[in-house]
Write an enzyme that holds these catalytic residues in place. Structure first.
Site, PDB file in Angstrom:
ATOM      1  N   THR A 473      39.617  31.054  42.726  1.00 19.17           N
ATOM      2  CA  THR A 473      38.845  30.808  41.516  1.00 19.17           C
ATOM      3  C   THR A 473      38.193  32.068  40.957  1.00 19.17           C
ATOM      4  O   THR A 473      37.829  32.098  39.794  1.00 19.17           O
ATOM      5  CB  THR A 473      37.740  29.785  41.837  1.00 19.17           C
ATOM      6  OG1 THR A 473      37.136  30.191  43.078  1.00 19.17           O
ATOM      7  CG2 THR A 473      38.304  28.406  42.013  1.00 19.17           C
ATOM      8  N   ARG A 634      26.660  28.847  31.110  1.00 24.03           N
ATOM      9  CA  ARG A 634      26.920  30.276  31.002  1.00 24.03           C
ATOM     10  C   ARG A 634      28.262  30.616  31.645  1.00 24.03           C
ATOM     11  O   ARG A 634      28.591  30.119  32.719  1.00 24.03           O
ATOM     12  CB  ARG A 634      25.789  31.001  31.721  1.00 24.03           C
ATOM     13  CG  ARG A 634      25.827  32.485  31.651  1.00 24.03           C
ATOM     14  CD  ARG A 634      24.392  32.964  31.834  1.00 24.03           C
ATOM     15  NE  ARG A 634      24.339  34.387  32.045  1.00 24.03           N
ATOM     16  CZ  ARG A 634      24.059  34.938  33.222  1.00 24.03           C
ATOM     17  NH1 ARG A 634      23.847  34.173  34.280  1.00 24.03           N
ATOM     18  NH2 ARG A 634      23.991  36.243  33.333  1.00 24.03           N
ATOM     19  N   LYS A 639      37.444  36.152  31.855  1.00 29.16           N
ATOM     20  CA  LYS A 639      38.851  36.121  32.250  1.00 29.16           C
ATOM     21  C   LYS A 639      39.110  35.065  33.331  1.00 29.16           C
ATOM     22  O   LYS A 639      39.982  34.206  33.179  1.00 29.16           O
ATOM     23  CB  LYS A 639      39.269  37.501  32.770  1.00 29.16           C
ATOM     24  CG  LYS A 639      40.752  37.604  33.058  1.00 29.16           C
ATOM     25  CD  LYS A 639      41.113  38.952  33.668  1.00 29.16           C
ATOM     26  CE  LYS A 639      41.518  39.941  32.595  1.00 29.16           C
ATOM     27  NZ  LYS A 639      42.003  41.210  33.197  1.00 29.16           N
ATOM     28  N   THR A 640      38.338  35.094  34.409  1.00 28.86           N
ATOM     29  CA  THR A 640      38.587  34.109  35.474  1.00 28.86           C
ATOM     30  C   THR A 640      38.207  32.704  34.989  1.00 28.86           C
ATOM     31  O   THR A 640      38.824  31.722  35.404  1.00 28.86           O
ATOM     32  CB  THR A 640      37.809  34.455  36.763  1.00 28.86           C
ATOM     33  OG1 THR A 640      36.426  34.568  36.458  1.00 28.86           O
ATOM     34  CG2 THR A 640      38.301  35.753  37.374  1.00 28.86           C
ATOM     35  N   GLU A 711      36.815  22.055  37.734  1.00 28.60           N
ATOM     36  CA  GLU A 711      37.373  20.723  37.480  1.00 28.60           C
ATOM     37  C   GLU A 711      37.528  20.402  35.999  1.00 28.60           C
ATOM     38  O   GLU A 711      38.486  19.743  35.611  1.00 28.60           O
ATOM     39  CB  GLU A 711      36.483  19.623  38.095  1.00 28.60           C
ATOM     40  CG  GLU A 711      35.606  20.016  39.248  1.00 28.60           C
ATOM     41  CD  GLU A 711      36.290  20.108  40.598  1.00 28.60           C
ATOM     42  OE1 GLU A 711      37.227  19.345  40.851  1.00 28.60           O
ATOM     43  OE2 GLU A 711      35.879  20.962  41.402  1.00 28.60           O
TER      44      GLU A 711
END
Lengths: 750, 286
Positions: A473, A634, A639-640, A711
Site C-alpha cells: 500500500t 487528507r 501517487k500511492t 478499501e
C-alpha cells in the site's frame, strides 16, 4: 506544523520501489537457511466427511522425504480454542491443521510432507492416498439460505444490524414508488501475487525467526506462541515485504502452523510455500444473497429502506462482515429495517477481502438505488443528492466529515455526466451500445491502537520504527514522509524500519487503518523528539529558545527554530553535542479518541462513474472509462493514494464482470482453483481510470487527518458497472458477475 | 526422465524414433511444461529442439515463407515481410497467451497441441499453409488441417516431427484476417474463432476464398461451403449474411463454461462476417 506540506501530500515514489524492482526485496519464501527442509501439503479431495485411512507408504519411500505428518502423528499443540485464536479470530472454533479425521472443506490439509527438497515434498504429497467416508456436502448458498441464522456471538459490535427505525414495512407499502429485488454474489477468491509462505529459522535455545507472509507480524508471533506454548521473547516474525494481501493474510494460515510444527519437531529450519491452488481454499469473500427494498415519494425522497443479507460461513466458525448496515446510513431515511444472517456450508471459513461487507452490500444497495431512480424517473445522481444525509442515523451520531457532494460534483463534471441521455439503449458508438452508470461508495474510517518509535541522530538521520506492515500500500513511504515533514529533511534521510514483531506494538494492517494509526504514532513520536530537543536546547546557556513552548518551535534546515522567526534557533547537532547525545529517541502511543467516538462516526466516501461499451451481437462488455471521486480526508501521498484507488477500481471491475468461484455442488469442490479459470481483469480489459481526491479536512477521524484508502476504491464499482450495463442494454442483471450469457439471456425492460 | 538438446534435425528425429517410453518435443514449452506441471503427462524423454539452428529461422524465398518449428510467435510479428503478406496468420500467433508466452510459444507447438481453440491454427488453415514433416521414412509436406485429428491428437506418425510451416508467396489482391471471441480481452481461450483468406480479381470480386473456424468442432474446421459463398462476391451484405449462416450451420461445438452450442454457432457467424470484411479490405489494398 504539518500544514507546510512540502513532502506530505506530494507524489513521492515508493522508497522501497528500487528494492522491489531490482529483486533485492525478499519475500517470505525467498529466504534460505542452511540445511533447511521443505514442506508440502496434501489436500482433501472431499468437502465433508471423515478420513478412514491414509496410506503414506509410497510417499515415505521417495528419496529425500524426511517425515510425513497426518492427524495420526501430529505433534501436540494447544488444547484450548483460546490459544488458537489470533487477534482477528472469529466466534467459533479456529481451524486446527491435522487435528483429527474430520474433513470440513475441500482443500483442507490432510497430510504434510517434509523433505530435503521442495520437489521431493511435492512429489511425495502426490503419492499419498487418502481413503474417505465422504458425506453429502452442502455448498450452495441459494439452496441453503432457508437455513440461515443470526450470529449468536458478534465478531464486532458494529457488524450487528442497527435497531429498526420507523416502520419500514408500512412505509414501503404506502409509498408511490418502490423497488424490491434479490441480489446474488458468488464467492470471490483472493489472488495476491505472493503466495502464503513461511520460512522458519531454527536457532539455538529454542529461538525461532520466522519470515511469514502476513498482514501482522505480531499477530503471527502471538498465534505461534499460543499454539505451541513458546516464549514470545524467543520468537521473531518478520514480514519486511508483502506481495499483496487484501485481507487474506490477516489471520495466520496453516502454512505457518505446519512450518513451525515441523521445525520444532525436527529441530531444523523449514520452509513452506503454498501453491496457487491452495490460495483458493482460504479466506475468501463469501457468497451472499441479499434482498433490498427501497421506496420513495414522487420527488425521490427515500421513504423506506429494507435490506436483508445472508452470506456463507463455514461449519466451524461464524465469519461476519458488515454487509447491510451501510443501507441504513448512506442516505437519509427514517424507516429502516436491516437484517443479517449467516448460513453454514461445507466450505472453508470465508474472510476479509478488500472492503469486506461493503463491497457486497453497497453493490446491492447502489444497484437498487439505480433501479429506484428509473422507477421514480429522475437522474440516478440527482436521486443520491436529494437523499444526502450528514448524520449516521444507524448510530445516531454526527459525521466527522462528508465531502460527498464534492465527489458527486467533481466526478460528474470530469466524467461529463450532464451529457447522459436518461433512456436505456439511447447512446451508441458505432455498433456498440454505450452505457453510463454511477454509484456511491462508503467505508468506515478507522483508527486502532498503535505505537511507533522515532530516532533523530545528531547527523540529521531519522529512523522510524513500528511493527507495522506494508502490504503493497505504500506504508514505508508515507511513514517516511511524515517523519521527513517534522524534521524538515529529505525522505532519503529517513530509514523506515517496519515489518518485524519486536518493534513497537502495532495491530494487523487492514481495514484501511494503518495510515491513520501508525502514521499518527510516527507523527506523535516525532513531535516528542522535537519536545525533548527543545528541553535540551533550553538547558544550554543563553538559549535563544529559552522562553519557547513546544507549540512555538519547529525544525528547519537542521535547526530547532521559532516557527514565527526562523532566524532564532539552535542547530540540532549543537543541541545534542551540548547534551552529550548522539541521538534523541522517543516512542509514542496513539489510539482512537474515545470521547470523540461517542459523538462522531467517521467514514470515507466516493462517487464512481463508469462508461461501458457493449458489442450487442456478442454481448461483450468493455469498461472504457471510470472516474472515481474520493473523499478520504487528507491525502499523504498523491501517487500511492491514486494507486490504491486504481487497484480498487480494477478489483471492482473484476467483481462486476469476471470473478466467481465455481463450485461443483455435487462434490462441494471448487472447480476453477487457478488463474487460467478464475478470471480477474487482464491488462487489456482496463482502459481509462481517473481518480479525483476531493478536498476534505477532518481532524476528528485521526490526528493526522487521514481516513484510509485501502478499501474505498472498490466500494460501489461493481454497482456502477452494473448500472452502466443497464443503461446500455436495458437489462438489469442482479447476480454477479455479469457474464456474456447473462446479458444475452436476459430481457431488456421496456 | 531424460532431457536432450540435439543440435541437428537428424539427431532429433533419431532420438524421437528410437526413444523408449513416452517422448515429447520441447520448443516453447508453453503447453508441454504446463501439462507436466499439472501432472497430466510425464514424458520419459524430452527433446528440446531450440538448439537446432535451422528451426529457429523464418526464410522468405521464391515460393513464400518457411517458418521454422522453433520460431517464437513474437518473432513472427517482428518480421515485416511476413506481417505484410499474411497479417491474419500473424494476428493469430500474436493472440496466444500473453506477451511473455508469445516470446516462447511456437505455431508448430500450437498446431501439435491439437486444441480446437488453438489461436494460430484457423489462420494457417485459411492460408492454405502446409507443414514440412520429417520422420524416419523421410520428408513429406501435408496440409496443416490434416495434422490435428481431435483434441490433443495428431496424425503424425511415431518419430515424426514438424520441421517448418510453409506459406505460399502472396498473390496480388490477397488478404487474410483472424479474430477470436473471448470474454476477457486477453489471456483467455477462444470461445469461437474465425479466419478468412481472400484473393480478388482486378475488379474487386473474390476469386479464391478459404474460411476456417476454431473451437467450433473437435478440430479446426475448413468450411468450403462458406468459402463458396464469398467466391464471386464483393463481400456485400447479402454475401456476409449467407456466410454467417453457412458458418453457424457448419459448427459442431460443445457446451462448456466458456459458451453454449447455440452461442458458439451464433458467434461463429458474427466473427466470420467481421473477418471476411477485414480480409476483403486488406486484399483490396494490395
Amino acid at each position: 506544523m504539518l500544514d507546510r506540506s512540502k513532502i506530505v501530500g506530494s507524489p513521492v515514489s515508493r522508497i522501497d520501489g528500487p528494492l522491489k524492482v531490482t529483486g533485492a526485496a525478499k519475500y517470505a519464501a525467498e529466504h534460505f537457511e542452511p540445511g533447511m527442509l521443505f514442506g508440502h501439503v496434501a489436500l482433501a479431495t472431499i468437502a465433508a466427511g471423515r478420513i478412514l485411512a491414509i496410506d503414506t507408504r509410497a510417499a515415505e519411500r521417495l528419496q529425500g522425504v524426511v517425515k510425513i505428518y497426518t492427524h495420526e502423528n501430529r505433534p501436540k499443540a494447544a488444547y484450548r480454542d483460546s490459544k488458537w485464536k489470533d487477534a482477528v479470530a472469529l466466534p467459533g472454533h479456529p481451524f486446527r491443521p491435522l487435528e483429527n479425521d474430520r474433513v470440513l472443506f475441500d482443500g483442507q490439509p490432510v497430510a504434510f510432507v517434509v523433505a530435503e527438497t521442495p520437489e521431493a515434498a511435492r512429489d511425495a504429497a502426490g503419492l499419498i492416498h487418502v481413503h474417505y467416508a465422504a458425506e453429502t456436502p452442502n455448498t450452495h448458498i441459494v439452496a441453503e439460505q432457508h437455513n440461515s441464522y443470526e450470529p449468536p456471538v458478534a465478531r464486532m459490535k458494529q457488524f450487528l444490524p442497527p435497531p429498526p427505525r420507523g416502520d419500514a414495512e408500512a412505509a414501503f407499502a404506502a409509498a408511490p414508488h418502490k423497488v424490491s429485488a434479490d441480489y446474488v454474489l458468488p464467492g470471490e477468491h483472493h489472488n495476491p501475487m505472493e503466495l502464503f509462505a513461511a520460512t522458519v529459522r531454527f536457532e539455538d535455545e529454542g529461538r525461532l525467526t520466522i519470515q511469514d507472509k502476513t498482514q501482522g507480524s505480531q499477530n503471527s508471533r502471538d498465534y505461534v506462541c499460543g499454539v505451541f506454548g513458546l516464549d514470545p521473547d524467543k520468537v521473531i516474525v518478520k514480514n519486511d515485504f508483502v506481495g499483496g494481501a487484501f485481507g487474506q493474510a490477516l489471520r495466520p494460515k496453516h502454512h505457518l502452523f505446519l512450518a513451525v510444527m515441523a521445525s520444532l519437531d525436527l529441530s531444523r529450519s523449514m520452509k513452506v510455500e503454498m501453491t496457487r491452488r491452495e490460495m483458493f481454499y482460504l479466506s475468501w469473500r463469501p457468497s451472499c444473497v441479499q434482498t433490498v427494498s427501497l421506496a420513495a415519494d414522487d420527488e425521490g425522497y427515500l421513504q423506506a429502506v429494507l435490506h436483508h443479507a445472508v452470506h456463507t460461513t463455514s461449519r466451524h466458525e461464524d465469519y461476519q462482515e458488515n454487509v447491510a448496515n451501510w443501507s441504513g446510513l448512506a442516505y437519509k431515511c427514517d424507516n429502516v429495517k436491516i437484517s443479517y444472517e449467516l448460513v453454514k456450508l461445507d466450505l472453508a471459513t470465508p474472510g476479509d477481502m478488500r472492503a469486506p461487507g461493503a463491497a457486497s452490500g453497497v453493490a446491492a444497495l447502489e444497484t437498487a438505488m439505480d433501479e429506484l431512480a428509473c422507477e421514480v424517473g429522475i437522474d440516478p445522481l440527482e436521486l443520491r443528492v436529494r437523499n444526502f444525509v450528514h448524520r449516521d442515523q444507524n448510530q445516531d451520531k454526527a459525521i466527522t466529515s462528508k465531502a460527498l457532494h464534492a465527489c458527486y460534483r467533481e466526478g460528474a463534471e470530469r466524467f461529463g455526466w450532464v451529457a447522459r441521455s436518461p433512456t436505456p439503449r439511447s447512446m451508441r458508438d458505432g455498433n456498440d451500445l454505450v452505457g453510463w452508470g454511477m454509484a456511491g461508495g462508503i467505508w468506515e474510517a478507522m483508527m486502532s491502537k498503535g505505537e511507533a518509535k522515532v530516532r533523530l541522530s545528531a547527523d540529521g538521520h531519522v529512523t522510524v520504527s513500528a511493527a507495522a506492515s506494508d502490504i503493497g500500500t505504500g506504508t514505508y513511504t508515507i511513514l517516511g514522509q511524515l517523519a521527513a515533514e517534522v524534521f524538515d529533511c529529505p525522505i532519503d534521510a529517513v530509514t523506515v524500519d517496519i515489518g518485524r514483531s519486536n518493534l513497537p506494538k502495532t495491530g494487523v494492517e487492514g481495514g484501511s487503518w494503518t495510515a491513520a494509526t501508525t502514521g499518527s504514532a510516527v507523527q506523535a513520536a516525532a513531535k516528542a523528539v522535537v519536545k525533548t530537543l527543545l528541553g535540551h536546547a533550553q538547558s544550554m546557556e543563553n538559549s535563544p529558545l529559552a522562553e519557547a513552548s513546544e507549540e512555538q518551535v519547529e525544525i528547519s534546515e537542521g535547526r530547532l527554530v521559532l516557527e514565527a522567526n526562523h532566524q532564532v534557533g539552535t542547530a540540532i547537532a549543537d543541541i545534542m553535542a551540548a547534551a552529550g547525545l548522539d541521538a534523541v529517541e522517543e516512542q509514542a502511543k496513539v489510539g482512537p479518541d474515545i470521547l470523540s467516538m461517542r459523538r462522531y462516526a467517521a467514514y470515507s466516501h466516493s462517487a464512481v462513474f463508469v462508461e461501458v461499451k457493449i458489442d450487442e451481437e456478442l454481448g461483450v462488455v468493455r469498461v472504457t472509462r471510470v472516474v472515481s471521486a474520493v473523499a478520504a480526508g487528507r491525502i499523504l501521498n498523491a501517487k500511492t493514494a491514486r494507486s490504491q484507488i486504481l487497484g480498487g477500481v480494477v478489483m471492482g471491475i473484476g467483481m462486476a464482470l469476471h470473478e466467481e468461484g465455481l463450485i461443483d455442488h455435487r462434490t462441494g469442490r471448487i472447480m476453477n482453483h487457478n488463474l487460467a479459470e478464475y478470471h480477474v481483469p487482464a491488462h487489456a480489459d482496463i482502459h481509462d481510470i481517473d481518480v479525483i481526491f476531493v478536498e476534505e479536512q477532518d481532524q476528528r477521524a485521526s490526528p493526522i487527518g487521514v481516513k484510509g484508502l485501502g478499501e474505498i476504491g472498490i466500494v460501489g464499482v461493481a454497482a456502477a458497472v452494473s448500472n452502466a450495463i443497464f443503461h446500455a442494454t436495458g437489462k438489469r442483471i442482479r447476480n454477479l458477475p455479469i457474464t456474456i450469457d447473462k446479458i444475452l439471456e436476459s430481457e431488456a425492460v421496456q | 526422465m531424460r532431457y536432450i538438446r540435439p543440435s541437428s534435425l537428424e539427431d532429433a528425429v533419431g532420438l524421437l524414433a528410437n526413444a523408449s517410453g513416452k517422448a515429447a518435443i520441447l520448443a516453447g514449452g508453453s503447453d508441454l511444461l504446463v501439462r507436466m506441471k499439472g501432472g497430466f503427462i510425464e514424458p520419459d524423454v524430452i527433446i528440446d529442439i531450440k538448439a537446432i539452428d535451422a528451426l529457429g529461422r523464418i526464410i522468405e524465398n521464391d515460393d513464400g515463407f518457411v517458418i521454422g518449428a522453433a520460431v517464437p510467435c513474437a518473432v513472427l510479428g517482428e518480421n515485416t515481410a511476413l506481417r505484410n503478406a499474411w497479417p491474419g496468420v500473424v494476428e493469430g500467433a500474436r493472440l496466444i497467451g500473453s506477451k511473455q508466452v508469445q516470446g516462447r510459444c511456437t505455431i508448430v507447438g500450437n498446431l501439435c497441441n491439437a486444441s480446437p481453440a488453438a489461436d494460430s491454427v484457423p489462420a494457417l488453415v485459411a492460408a492454405g499453409a502446409r507443414a514440412l514433416v520429417r520422420g524416419p521414412a523421410g520428408s513429406r509436406t501435408i496440409a496443416v488441417e490434416t495434422i490435428p485429428v481431435g483434441p490433443g491428437k495428431t496424425s503424425l506418425a511415431p518419430g515424426e516431427i514438424i520441421e517448418a510451416i510453409l506459406l505460399d508467396k502472396r498473390q496480388r489482391h490477397s488478404g487474410d484476417a483472424y479474430q477470436r471471441f473471448t470474454p476477457r480481452t486477453e489471456m483467455d481461450i477462444a470461445v469461437v474463432s474465425a479466419a478468412v483468406n481472400l484473393t480478388l480479381n482486378d475488379q474487386g470480386v473474390v476469386e479464391k476464398a478459404r474460411v476456417a473456424l476454431g473451437a467450433a468442432a473437435p478440430t479446426v474446421l475448413l468450411v468450403e461451403e462458406a468459402a463458396d459463398i464469398l467466391v464471386g462476391s464483393r463481400v456485400d451484405d447479402g454475401a456476409l449474411e449467407r456466410l454467417a449462416e453457412a458458418c453457424s450451420a457448419a459448427c459442431r461445438p460443445i457446451d462448456d463454461k466458456r459458451g453454449t452450442v447455440e452461442f458458439r454457432k451464433k458467434v461463429a457467424g458474427v466473427l466470420a462476417k467481421r473477418v471476411a470484411l477485414t480480409a476483403y479490405q486488406r486484399a483490396g489494398q494490395k
